[in-house]
Structure formats: structure tokens, C-alpha cells
Design a protein around this motif. Structure first.
Motif, PDB file in Angstrom:
ATOM      1  N   ASP A   8      41.860  35.094  63.203  1.00 53.84           N
ATOM      2  CA  ASP A   8      41.331  35.620  61.944  1.00 53.84           C
ATOM      3  C   ASP A   8      42.471  35.459  60.938  1.00 53.84           C
ATOM      4  N   TYR A   9      42.473  34.313  60.269  1.00 52.18           N
ATOM      5  CA  TYR A   9      43.588  33.907  59.410  1.00 52.18           C
ATOM      6  C   TYR A   9      43.597  34.697  58.105  1.00 52.18           C
ATOM      7  N   GLY A  10      44.771  35.176  57.762  1.00 50.34           N
ATOM      8  CA  GLY A  10      44.969  35.842  56.486  1.00 50.34           C
ATOM      9  C   GLY A  10      46.246  35.334  55.840  1.00 50.34           C
ATOM     10  N   THR A  11      46.386  35.530  54.547  1.00 55.88           N
ATOM     11  CA  THR A  11      47.566  35.005  53.860  1.00 55.88           C
ATOM     12  C   THR A  11      48.836  35.767  54.247  1.00 55.88           C
ATOM     13  N   LYS A  12      48.708  37.031  54.611  1.00 58.44           N
ATOM     14  CA  LYS A  12      49.883  37.834  54.992  1.00 58.44           C
ATOM     15  C   LYS A  12      50.000  38.016  56.498  1.00 58.44           C
ATOM     16  N   ARG A  13      48.893  38.374  57.135  1.00 60.37           N
ATOM     17  CA  ARG A  13      48.908  38.610  58.578  1.00 60.37           C
ATOM     18  C   ARG A  13      47.648  38.002  59.178  1.00 60.37           C
ATOM     19  N   THR A  14      47.732  37.703  60.469  1.00 60.72           N
ATOM     20  CA  THR A  14      46.646  37.019  61.161  1.00 60.72           C
ATOM     21  C   THR A  14      46.361  37.717  62.482  1.00 60.72           C
ATOM     22  N   GLY A  15      45.089  38.017  62.702  1.00 58.34           N
ATOM     23  CA  GLY A  15      44.672  38.626  63.961  1.00 58.34           C
ATOM     24  C   GLY A  15      44.384  37.551  64.993  1.00 58.34           C
ATOM     25  N   LEU A  16      44.737  37.866  66.239  1.00 56.93           N
ATOM     26  CA  LEU A  16      44.526  36.926  67.339  1.00 56.93           C
ATOM     27  C   LEU A  16      43.764  37.597  68.469  1.00 56.93           C
ATOM     28  N   ALA A  17      42.901  36.826  69.116  1.00 57.29           N
ATOM     29  CA  ALA A  17      42.184  37.286  70.301  1.00 57.29           C
ATOM     30  C   ALA A  17      42.243  36.167  71.333  1.00 57.29           C
ATOM     31  N   ILE A  18      42.033  36.542  72.592  1.00 62.36           N
ATOM     32  CA  ILE A  18      42.163  35.582  73.685  1.00 62.36           C
ATOM     33  C   ILE A  18      41.103  35.871  74.742  1.00 62.36           C
ATOM     34  N   THR A  19      40.706  34.840  75.467  1.00 55.17           N
ATOM     35  CA  THR A  19      39.804  35.054  76.598  1.00 55.17           C
ATOM     36  C   THR A  19      40.616  35.153  77.880  1.00 55.17           C
ATOM     37  N   ASP A  20      39.938  35.576  78.926  1.00 53.62           N
ATOM     38  CA  ASP A  20      40.507  35.476  80.269  1.00 53.62           C
ATOM     39  C   ASP A  20      40.432  34.001  80.674  1.00 53.62           C
ATOM     40  N   GLU A  21      40.990  33.659  81.822  1.00 55.52           N
ATOM     41  CA  GLU A  21      41.027  32.255  82.241  1.00 55.52           C
ATOM     42  C   GLU A  21      39.651  31.675  82.543  1.00 55.52           C
ATOM     43  N   LEU A  22      38.677  32.542  82.855  1.00 54.04           N
ATOM     44  CA  LEU A  22      37.320  32.066  83.121  1.00 54.04           C
ATOM     45  C   LEU A  22      36.484  31.960  81.839  1.00 54.04           C
ATOM     46  N   GLN A  23      37.073  32.316  80.717  1.00 52.42           N
ATOM     47  CA  GLN A  23      36.429  32.250  79.401  1.00 52.42           C
ATOM     48  C   GLN A  23      35.157  33.096  79.345  1.00 52.42           C
ATOM     49  N   ILE A  24      35.264  34.307  79.895  1.00 57.36           N
ATOM     50  CA  ILE A  24      34.123  35.219  79.918  1.00 57.36           C
ATOM     51  C   ILE A  24      34.326  36.379  78.955  1.00 57.36           C
ATOM     52  N   VAL A 120      42.329  46.032  62.434  1.00 59.60           N
ATOM     53  CA  VAL A 120      41.110  45.427  61.888  1.00 59.60           C
ATOM     54  C   VAL A 120      41.152  43.910  62.082  1.00 59.60           C
ATOM     55  N   ASP A 121      42.298  43.291  61.805  1.00 61.94           N
ATOM     56  CA  ASP A 121      42.428  41.835  61.951  1.00 61.94           C
ATOM     57  C   ASP A 121      42.285  41.405  63.410  1.00 61.94           C
ATOM     58  N   GLU A 122      42.858  42.179  64.318  1.00 57.92           N
ATOM     59  CA  GLU A 122      42.765  41.863  65.744  1.00 57.92           C
ATOM     60  C   GLU A 122      41.320  41.981  66.234  1.00 57.92           C
ATOM     61  N   ILE A 123      40.640  43.036  65.811  1.00 55.24           N
ATOM     62  CA  ILE A 123      39.234  43.207  66.198  1.00 55.24           C
ATOM     63  C   ILE A 123      38.381  42.106  65.575  1.00 55.24           C
ATOM     64  N   SER A 124      38.674  41.727  64.345  1.00 58.54           N
ATOM     65  CA  SER A 124      37.936  40.628  63.694  1.00 58.54           C
ATOM     66  C   SER A 124      38.096  39.331  64.483  1.00 58.54           C
ATOM     67  N   ALA A 125      39.302  39.053  64.949  1.00 60.86           N
ATOM     68  CA  ALA A 125      39.533  37.849  65.763  1.00 60.86           C
ATOM     69  C   ALA A 125      38.730  37.922  67.059  1.00 60.86           C
ATOM     70  N   THR A 126      38.640  39.114  67.629  1.00 51.82           N
ATOM     71  CA  THR A 126      37.864  39.294  68.858  1.00 51.82           C
ATOM     72  C   THR A 126      36.383  39.026  68.601  1.00 51.82           C
ATOM     73  N   ILE A 127      35.887  39.478  67.460  1.00 51.23           N
ATOM     74  CA  ILE A 127      34.486  39.231  67.095  1.00 51.23           C
ATOM     75  C   ILE A 127      34.239  37.732  66.884  1.00 51.23           C
ATOM     76  N   ILE A 128      35.185  37.048  66.250  1.00 49.65           N
ATOM     77  CA  ILE A 128      35.083  35.591  66.064  1.00 49.65           C
ATOM     78  C   ILE A 128      35.011  34.903  67.431  1.00 49.65           C
TER      79      ILE A 128
END
Length: 137
Positions: A8-24, A120-128
Motif C-alpha cells: 500500500d504505497y504512500g509518499t511518506k510511508r508504505t504498508g506491507l503484507a505477506i502471504t504464507d508459503e502456500l499463498q493461502i 492503517v497502512d499495514e491493514i490496507s496492504a493486507t486487504i490489497i
């Protein structure tokens, strides 16, 4: 299998989310300063195998690109040069911040914690990322 990462890219800070290895399962990873984003992802990819990086595509209501899209395009070019073997995908991110805020309310977080823009940014990345996973299945 390799993991998927969402941004979730932002000009100041960026939220990141990741899957498990099985992409579930999509989980929030962290929020980083956007100036450190490329280095963070490059370092992360040395520790964990990444298949695809999904980047939110901010649009206005009438499907027009948001102002930050130019910055995102520059970032994508740098990312492609730095990590050429990792796929890049885009997902419409309209309303993810509102959805993230509502998720925080629904989970019972206090007003003080709901003001934490990093969360908020981290949760937004998770939603993406979750949206991407749904679109794949």
C-alpha cells in the motif's frame, strides 16, 4: 511455493503484507518509510522467496489515476531493475483505507490505536493482498 507481498504505497510511508508459503493467508507485515522501501524489499527477498509483489493501484471514483500514481510508476521501474525475477501485479485499492479503518473498529481497537496511520497502512496492504488472492481463486 514462494510468498506474495502486497504494497500500500504512500509518499511518506508504505504498508506491507505477506502471504504464507502456500499463498493461502494474507497477514500484515509492517510499515516502512517509503524512502527505505526498495532496500527493505530487496533485503526481505534475500531471506524469503517472493513470487509476486502486488502493488495497490489508487484510482479516483471515475477510474482516473490518483496523483501518487506517477510516484508508484517510478518505484515499479526501480523495483523491476532491482528484482527482475519477481512478478509485479496491480490491484485496484479504492476504499482500502476506509475498509482498514472499519476493520479496526470492528476488531475493537481503541481510538488511540485507530489513529496509528502505520497500522492503517499495514491493514490496507493486507486487504490489497486478500483481494488479489480472491481474484486468483
Amino acid at each position: 511455493m514462494a510468498r506474495l507481498m502486497a504494497i500500500d504505497y504512500g509518499t511518506k510511508r508504505t504498508g506491507l503484507a505477506i502471504t504464507d508459503e502456500l499463498q493461502i493467508i494474507a497477514s500484515g507485515l509492517t510499515t516502512v518509510s517509503t524512502s527505505d522501501l526498495l532496500a527493505f524489499i530487496a533485503d526481505y527477498s534475500k531471506k524469503e522467496s517472493l513470487e509476486t509483489i502486488i502493488i495497490g493501484e489508487p484510482k479516483r471514483l471515475h477510474n482516473e489515476a490518483s496523483d501518487v500514481e506517477q510516484d508508484i510508476q517510478k518505484f515499479i521501474r526501480k523495483l523491476s531493475k532491482t528484482l527482475p525475477k519477481i512478478n509485479i501485479a496491480r490491484v485496484d485499492e479504492r476504499f482500502t483505507s476506509k475498509m482498514a479503518f472499519q476493520t479496526m473498529i470492528d476488531s475493537g481497537l481503541s481510538k488511540k490505536k485507530r489513529r496509528d496511520k502505520n497500522l492503517v497502512d499495514e491493514i490496507s496492504a493486507t486487504i490489497i493482498l486478500q483481494s488479489y488472492l480472491y481474484s486468483k481463486s
